[in-house]
Design an enzyme around this catalytic site. Structure first.
Site, PDB file in Angstrom:
ATOM      1  N   GLU A   3       0.853  -1.180   0.000  1.00 12.31           N
ATOM      2  CA  GLU A   3       0.000   0.000   0.000  1.00 12.31           C
ATOM      3  C   GLU A   3       0.892   1.234   0.000  1.00 12.31           C
ATOM      4  O   GLU A   3       2.108   1.135  -0.152  1.00 12.31           O
ATOM      5  CB  GLU A   3      -0.940  -0.034   1.210  1.00 12.31           C
ATOM      6  CG  GLU A   3      -1.797  -1.291   1.264  1.00 12.31           C
ATOM      7  CD  GLU A   3      -2.813  -1.284   2.396  1.00 12.31           C
ATOM      8  OE1 GLU A   3      -3.377  -0.209   2.702  1.00 12.31           O
ATOM      9  OE2 GLU A   3      -3.052  -2.353   2.987  1.00 12.31           O
ATOM     10  N   LYS A  58      -0.213   4.118  -5.190  1.00 20.86           N
ATOM     11  CA  LYS A  58       0.568   2.885  -5.175  1.00 20.86           C
ATOM     12  C   LYS A  58       1.501   2.769  -6.379  1.00 20.86           C
ATOM     13  O   LYS A  58       2.100   1.724  -6.599  1.00 20.86           O
ATOM     14  CB  LYS A  58      -0.373   1.681  -5.152  1.00 20.86           C
ATOM     15  CG  LYS A  58      -1.317   1.633  -3.952  1.00 20.86           C
ATOM     16  CD  LYS A  58      -2.229   0.427  -4.032  1.00 20.86           C
ATOM     17  CE  LYS A  58      -3.257   0.416  -2.915  1.00 20.86           C
ATOM     18  NZ  LYS A  58      -4.130  -0.780  -2.990  1.00 20.86           N
TER      19      LYS A  58
END
Length: 258
Positions: A3, A58
């Site tokens: 993440e 991301k």
């Protein structure tokens, strides 16, 4: 799954190891290449110097001096490593960029769900056009405006990269738990106070996670309890609940998040 904090950590790897000239490129598994062949990758990137890497959500972007931008997405199992010349290859090292100090940058990924591509400025803009603002810098007013227009559950809205970029399953559960918001609450039903708490919780969780390079499994966090055999809320001691939202396992405290 990597993440925002993980990818920020990979950006630091690039910054400390990778601002050098690429002397060789080895594609050990072409299954991670997206829209580019090994031949083109070598032609356009070999003997080019890597510039200042930057991240949005991301996605990780590594421009080359006078050439295209290397774009990395890490899917569910990807990572980036800076390795010494004598370090053995790992089983899932898919791409190796050898640098002019003999160290190498290795893109490592078991499942190969995403990968590496080359992008000119227009292609980079196309990627960014599909993404919402970065979760680390979005302000409260913009976050409230983006989420309050969504019809679905707040957990689903937070995980939608076109709404806000960078949040994954662990971060969303942690943020909602800290904000005391039930994950199935319709996003447009939240009050201004709830959005204020949500934005504050997001900032605290992200700042701590970025420093750690991951969502830390601390026992004082719900992240550190979710895989217990009988998970208890670290705040109130009640049993945690678990279910699927947006196709992902979601953990919450029904007492703290009514």
């Amino acid at each position: 799954m990597p993440e925002l904090p993980d990818v920020e950590g990979f950006r630091r790897v690039l910054m400390t190891c990778g601002r050098r000239t690429i002397t060789d490129i080895e594609v050990r598994d072409a299954g991670i290449l997206r829209g580019v062949t090994e031949k083109r990758l070598r032609k356009e990137c070999k003997e080019r110097r890597l510039g200042k890497a930057w991240r949005h959500g991301k996605w990780l972007f590594a421009p080359t001096d006078g050439g295209p931008t290397l774009v990395f997405h890490f899917g569910m199992t990807g990572s980036l490593w800076c390795c010494s010349p004598d370090e053995p290859f790992a089983a899932h090292d898919r791409l190796v960029l050898t640098l002019d100090d003999a160290r190498s940058l290795r893109y490592r990924d078991q499942r190969k769900l995403k990968g590496v591509q080359l992008a000119d400025d227009a292609a980079v803009d196309q990627i960014l056009d599909r993404l919402g603002p970065d979760a680390l810098v979005v302000d409260r007013a913009e976050l409230t405006d983006l989420l309050s227009r969504r019809r679905g559950a707040i957990k689903s809205a937070l995980m939608d990269q076109s709404v806000v970029a960078g949040l994954g399953n662990l971060l969303c559960d942690e943020i909602l738990w800290r904000a005391r918001v039930a994950p199935r609450t319709p996003a447009r039903d939240l009050s201004e106070t709830a959005y204020r708490h949500l934005h504050a919780a997001m900032g605290r969780v992200l700042r701590t996670s970025v420093r750690a390079g991951c969502v830390p499994p601390r026992r004082s966090w719900i992240t550190g309890r979710r895989d217990d055999s009988e998970p208890l809320c670290p705040r109130c001691g009640h049993s945690l609940s678990s279910g699927r939202i947006a196709g992902r396992r979601t953990v919450w405290c029904p007492h703290c998040q009514p």
